[in-house]
Design a protein around this motif. Structure first.
Motif, PDB file in Angstrom:
ATOM      1  N   GLY A 238      -8.346   2.942  -9.230  1.00 64.58           N
ATOM      2  CA  GLY A 238      -8.531   3.477  -7.882  1.00 64.58           C
ATOM      3  C   GLY A 238      -9.678   2.858  -7.113  1.00 64.58           C
ATOM      4  O   GLY A 238     -10.304   3.512  -6.292  1.00 64.58           O
ATOM      5  N   ARG A 240     -10.646  -0.452  -4.702  1.00 68.28           N
ATOM      6  CA  ARG A 240     -10.136  -1.594  -3.970  1.00 68.28           C
ATOM      7  C   ARG A 240     -11.190  -2.689  -3.975  1.00 68.28           C
ATOM      8  O   ARG A 240     -12.328  -2.441  -3.623  1.00 68.28           O
ATOM      9  N   GLU A 243     -10.854  -7.376   0.445  1.00 66.99           N
ATOM     10  CA  GLU A 243      -9.543  -7.999   0.692  1.00 66.99           C
ATOM     11  C   GLU A 243      -9.544  -9.499   0.414  1.00 66.99           C
ATOM     12  O   GLU A 243      -8.573 -10.053  -0.085  1.00 66.99           O
ATOM     13  N   ILE A 244     -10.685 -10.126   0.742  1.00 63.58           N
ATOM     14  CA  ILE A 244     -10.753 -11.569   0.555  1.00 63.58           C
ATOM     15  C   ILE A 244     -10.722 -11.912  -0.946  1.00 63.58           C
ATOM     16  O   ILE A 244     -10.140 -12.912  -1.367  1.00 63.58           O
ATOM     17  N   GLU A 246      -9.165 -10.015  -3.125  1.00 63.62           N
ATOM     18  CA  GLU A 246      -7.782  -9.753  -3.523  1.00 63.62           C
ATOM     19  C   GLU A 246      -6.913 -10.986  -3.243  1.00 63.62           C
ATOM     20  O   GLU A 246      -6.118 -11.405  -4.089  1.00 63.62           O
ATOM     21  N   PHE A 247      -7.131 -11.586  -2.079  1.00 65.60           N
ATOM     22  CA  PHE A 247      -6.414 -12.822  -1.725  1.00 65.60           C
ATOM     23  C   PHE A 247      -6.704 -13.904  -2.767  1.00 65.60           C
ATOM     24  O   PHE A 247      -5.796 -14.582  -3.260  1.00 65.60           O
ATOM     25  N   TYR A 250      -4.810 -13.455  -5.936  1.00 60.35           N
ATOM     26  CA  TYR A 250      -3.426 -13.946  -5.847  1.00 60.35           C
ATOM     27  C   TYR A 250      -3.389 -15.458  -6.051  1.00 60.35           C
ATOM     28  O   TYR A 250      -2.542 -15.985  -6.769  1.00 60.35           O
ATOM     29  N   TYR A 256      -3.484 -21.778  -7.764  1.00 58.84           N
ATOM     30  CA  TYR A 256      -3.964 -22.604  -6.649  1.00 58.84           C
ATOM     31  C   TYR A 256      -5.473 -22.820  -6.692  1.00 58.84           C
ATOM     32  O   TYR A 256      -5.987 -23.733  -6.061  1.00 58.84           O
ATOM     33  N   VAL A 264     -16.041 -15.705   2.852  1.00 56.01           N
ATOM     34  CA  VAL A 264     -15.298 -16.658   3.677  1.00 56.01           C
ATOM     35  C   VAL A 264     -15.830 -18.066   3.443  1.00 56.01           C
ATOM     36  O   VAL A 264     -15.055 -19.010   3.240  1.00 56.01           O
TER      37      VAL A 264
ATOM     38  N   LEU B 165      -9.797   4.985  -2.662  1.00 59.71           N
ATOM     39  CA  LEU B 165      -8.499   4.309  -2.554  1.00 59.71           C
ATOM     40  C   LEU B 165      -7.315   5.243  -2.802  1.00 59.71           C
ATOM     41  O   LEU B 165      -6.376   5.299  -2.033  1.00 59.71           O
ATOM     42  N   LYS B 193      -7.248  -2.341   8.545  1.00 57.70           N
ATOM     43  CA  LYS B 193      -6.176  -2.397   7.556  1.00 57.70           C
ATOM     44  C   LYS B 193      -5.225  -1.225   7.801  1.00 57.70           C
ATOM     45  O   LYS B 193      -4.005  -1.392   7.805  1.00 57.70           O
ATOM     46  N   GLU B 235     -13.223  -9.646   7.074  1.00 56.77           N
ATOM     47  CA  GLU B 235     -13.369 -10.987   6.480  1.00 56.77           C
ATOM     48  C   GLU B 235     -12.020 -11.669   6.279  1.00 56.77           C
ATOM     49  O   GLU B 235     -11.861 -12.847   6.565  1.00 56.77           O
ATOM     50  N   ILE B 236     -11.044 -10.901   5.790  1.00 55.49           N
ATOM     51  CA  ILE B 236      -9.732 -11.482   5.489  1.00 55.49           C
ATOM     52  C   ILE B 236      -9.087 -12.038   6.763  1.00 55.49           C
ATOM     53  O   ILE B 236      -8.472 -13.104   6.750  1.00 55.49           O
ATOM     54  N   LYS B 238     -10.744 -13.044   9.448  1.00 58.27           N
ATOM     55  CA  LYS B 238     -11.521 -14.228   9.837  1.00 58.27           C
ATOM     56  C   LYS B 238     -11.001 -15.452   9.080  1.00 58.27           C
ATOM     57  O   LYS B 238     -10.781 -16.508   9.660  1.00 58.27           O
ATOM     58  N   LEU B 239     -10.816 -15.270   7.786  1.00 60.71           N
ATOM     59  CA  LEU B 239     -10.360 -16.384   6.951  1.00 60.71           C
ATOM     60  C   LEU B 239      -8.957 -16.845   7.365  1.00 60.71           C
ATOM     61  O   LEU B 239      -8.715 -18.035   7.528  1.00 60.71           O
ATOM     62  N   ILE B 242      -9.145 -18.885  10.468  1.00 62.18           N
ATOM     63  CA  ILE B 242      -9.682 -20.232  10.250  1.00 62.18           C
ATOM     64  C   ILE B 242      -8.645 -21.111   9.545  1.00 62.18           C
ATOM     65  O   ILE B 242      -8.508 -22.288   9.831  1.00 62.18           O
ATOM     66  N   LEU B 243      -7.898 -20.514   8.631  1.00 63.99           N
ATOM     67  CA  LEU B 243      -6.897 -21.283   7.890  1.00 63.99           C
ATOM     68  C   LEU B 243      -5.674 -21.609   8.749  1.00 63.99           C
ATOM     69  O   LEU B 243      -4.765 -22.307   8.306  1.00 63.99           O
ATOM     70  N   PHE B 249      -4.203  -9.098   8.140  1.00 60.72           N
ATOM     71  CA  PHE B 249      -5.106  -8.122   7.527  1.00 60.72           C
ATOM     72  C   PHE B 249      -4.754  -7.869   6.060  1.00 60.72           C
ATOM     73  O   PHE B 249      -5.525  -7.284   5.336  1.00 60.72           O
ATOM     74  N   PRO B 251      -3.958  -9.041   2.316  1.00 59.00           N
ATOM     75  CA  PRO B 251      -4.161 -10.169   1.407  1.00 59.00           C
ATOM     76  C   PRO B 251      -2.858 -10.746   0.882  1.00 59.00           C
ATOM     77  O   PRO B 251      -2.714 -11.957   0.757  1.00 59.00           O
ATOM     78  N   LYS B 252      -1.899  -9.875   0.594  1.00 63.41           N
ATOM     79  CA  LYS B 252      -0.650 -10.350   0.025  1.00 63.41           C
ATOM     80  C   LYS B 252       0.136 -11.176   1.038  1.00 63.41           C
ATOM     81  O   LYS B 252       0.694 -12.219   0.718  1.00 63.41           O
ATOM     82  N   LEU B 254      -1.140 -12.835   3.498  1.00 58.49           N
ATOM     83  CA  LEU B 254      -1.821 -14.118   3.652  1.00 58.49           C
ATOM     84  C   LEU B 254      -1.456 -15.054   2.503  1.00 58.49           C
ATOM     85  O   LEU B 254      -1.211 -16.245   2.699  1.00 58.49           O
ATOM     86  N   TYR B 255      -1.393 -14.478   1.293  1.00 57.73           N
ATOM     87  CA  TYR B 255      -1.037 -15.288   0.128  1.00 57.73           C
ATOM     88  C   TYR B 255       0.370 -15.856   0.280  1.00 57.73           C
ATOM     89  O   TYR B 255       0.599 -17.033   0.019  1.00 57.73           O
ATOM     90  N   TRP B 258       0.286 -18.681   2.658  1.00 57.40           N
ATOM     91  CA  TRP B 258      -0.405 -19.809   2.033  1.00 57.40           C
ATOM     92  C   TRP B 258       0.549 -20.540   1.091  1.00 57.40           C
ATOM     93  O   TRP B 258       0.653 -21.753   1.083  1.00 57.40           O
ATOM     94  N   ARG B 259       1.260 -19.733   0.305  1.00 59.81           N
ATOM     95  CA  ARG B 259       2.143 -20.302  -0.703  1.00 59.81           C
ATOM     96  C   ARG B 259       3.282 -21.092  -0.057  1.00 59.81           C
ATOM     97  O   ARG B 259       3.611 -22.189  -0.473  1.00 59.81           O
TER      98      ARG B 259
END
Lengths: 280, 263
Positions: A238, A240, A243-244, A246-247, A250, A256, A264, B165, B193, B235-236, B238-239, B242-243, B249, B251-252, B254-255, B258-259
């Motif tokens: 429980g 988190r 987020e960055i 978490e990315f 993945y 990768y 960042v 969470l 989010k 942050e996510i 922002k990234l 930039i990418l 928002f 992560p999944k 974005l992944y 990316w993939r």
């Protein structure tokens, strides 16, 4: 600076322990982040650090707790508070004076410190939290973020070596949150030992070490990188991860990247390198 | 349907809501965002009748709310406070949730209360004292005691603030179910989010004015708007920007992007 040796605690009349076998050490100048889901024992742990547990809130405590080498059992709460300042989630619960200045003077006055020295400490503390202009303000008219800054300043005037913050930003807007982060990081850079409890992990991703509590036990303890690599496990209990992160988890799983990243700027470095390689 | 036409409101302190106009369709979910002091709460207080506009009109299903009492408006618009302690007062969960329907003279109260308690995962606590509940449970109780009156429109003020969470996810599921039932949701939050998970449309406020009203990603892709409101992108996002993926928002998501580009 802070040493917990096999500490367990239960509240009176409760069969179950709130905390079990807690062992960790925080060195001088270190920044420890603590996280865990609601009810995992985070706040209880904070209250133990300055002796409120078991001195004011009673219960059955076993194991040893040392603050700056001294066993907390042999100290009164007010003695510990000269060394260690504790900020609670709701700053209103610790503000009570008519002006910010009085609020900040209260602690050192009780220690019997001279007026001139107190004046100096107040100016110094207000500058550190960026609240110089609010010296004569009425604390209860301030915004949530401003109140929290004053709560921090009121501890700083005691010149503690350790600052413990229990969910200091959970009711604040993102802008105030970031401001509080920055203040805490600045204090840590100046050499203060810092412990921050947060259920959101973004704040503590720049800590030296992170400790994760679940169900009263330490389930992870290490650097943010070590702990955040276990994102799946953390989610399961429980918590988190940012987020960055978490990315990046993945990406790590997909092969990768070679390791997770925490910010960042780190991400850009890692991902660009990868890009350059793939272009060759 | 809720329609706001040229709403103006001024506090004695001088803070003003200036010429607010927008429309929310039935079943739509929108987020009202903006930094502290931008006027979000003042706007909401006008919507639920606690404050009355100096000029301009609010129409609820075509009816001018200036002629309606706060209680009448409350039958259609339910407002859930940010701090559940502000609205909890009864000595059991069941009583707390029964209070509103009793006041409205509704029928089959017990059945309705039980139904709502099940929906909000509080049924097992129905006889418990509200103050013995955890933060997440209290937040759901506050929601339950509004839901039981079956308002068409729900205003949620920072519903996940301070929740961990597990509790945040639980609350989000409840809100998603309400969306499926066709409720109109107005969300006030700083949690981007949450906004991106629940709402397609955002209304961005600054100094008492609406400065943008549109799809979340479109609004956030406008650099000038963000600078103006001093809203900090997560942050996510922002990234992802930039990418070169625009604002993302999740992560999944974005992944996945990316993939698909790197495989």
């Amino acid at each position: 600076m802070i040493e917990f040796e096999e500490v367990s605690f239960r509240y009176p009349g409760n069969r179950d322990h709130v905390l079990r076998d807690i062992t960790f050490h925080v060195k001088k100048g270190e920044f420890l982040g603590i996280s865990g889901p609601s009810g995992s024992g985070k706040s209880t742990l904070c209250l133990m650090m300055n002796g409120i547990i078991p001195k004011t809130i009673e219960g059955e405590l076993s194991g040893e707790i040392y603050i700056d080498g001294e066993n907390i059992k042999e100290k009164e709460v007010y003695e510990v508070s000269e060394k260690l300042g504790l900020i609670l989630q709701n700053p209103e619960s610790q503000l009570f004076s008519m002006t910010v200045e009085e609020e900040l003077a209260f602690g050192p006055e009780n220690l019997g410190i001279k007026r001139e020295e107190i004046e100096e400490r107040i100016s110094w503390a207000l500058e550190l939290v960026g609240m110089e202009k609010f010296r004569d303000a009425f604390p209860h008219q301030l915004s949530g973020g401003e109140k929290q800054k004053i709560a921090i300043a009121s501890l700083l005037t005691m010149k503690p070596e350790i600052l413990v913050l229990d969910e200091p930003t959970s009711n604040l807007d993102p802008k105030s949150r970031i401001e509080i982060f920055k203040i805490v990081k600045k204090l840590n850079k100046k050499g203060m030992t810092v412990v921050v409890v947060e259920h959101e992990t973004d704040f503590i991703s720049s800590a030296d070490k992170i400790l994760i509590l679940n169900d009263g036990k330490i389930v992870k303890y290490g650097t943010p990188r070590e702990v955040f690599r276990e994102a799946d496990y953390l989610k399961h209990v429980g918590i988190r991860v940012p987020e960055i992160v978490e990315f990046s988890n993945y990406l790590l799983k997909g092969g990768y990247v070679d390791d997770i990243f925490l910010s960042v700027s780190e991400a850009l470095e890692v991902l660009n390198v990868k890009d350059r390689e793939s272009m060759l | 349907m809720l329609r706001i036409e040229n709403l103006c409101y001024e506090y004695e302190s001088g803070f003003k809501l200036k010429n607010i106009s927008f429309e929310i369709r039935d079943g739509e979910s929108i987020a009202i965002i903006g930094e502290n002091g931008s006027g979000k709460t003042t706007l909401v207080k006008n919507l639920i009748g606690l404050l009355r506009p100096d000029s301009g009109k609010i129409f609820l299903n075509g009816e001018d709310t200036s002629k309606m009492s706060v209680a009448e408006i409350a039958r259609t618009i339910g407002f859930v406070f940010q701090n559940p302690d502000n609205q909890i007062f009864a000595s059991s969960v069941k009583e707390e949730v029964s209070f509103g329907p009793k006041n409205l003279g509704m029928d089959n109260i017990e059945e309705k209360v039980n139904d709502v308690l099940k929906k909000t995962d509080l049924f097992k606590y129905r006889d418990k004292h509200p103050f013995k509940l955890s933060g997440g449970e209290k937040q759901r109780l506050a929601l339950a005691s509004i839901l039981v009156m079956n308002p068409k429109i729900l205003i949620l003020d920072e519903p996940t603030s301070g929740l961990d969470l597990k509790n945040a996810v639980k609350l989000m599921k409840i809100v998603k179910n309400l969306q499926k039932e066709g409720k109109t949701i107005i969300l006030i939050t700083h949690d981007m989010k949450l906004v991106s998970d629940l709402c397609e449309r955002v209304i961005l406020m600054k100094s008492g004015e609406i400065i943008a009203d549109g799809k979340i990603k479109e609004v956030f892709n406008r650099e000038s708007l963000l600078e103006k409101t001093k809203i900090e992108l997560p942050e996510i996002a922002k990234l992802s920007k930039i990418l070169g993926f625009g604002i993302i928002f999740d992560p999944k998501e974005l992944y996945e992007k990316w993939r698909s580009l790197n495989d």
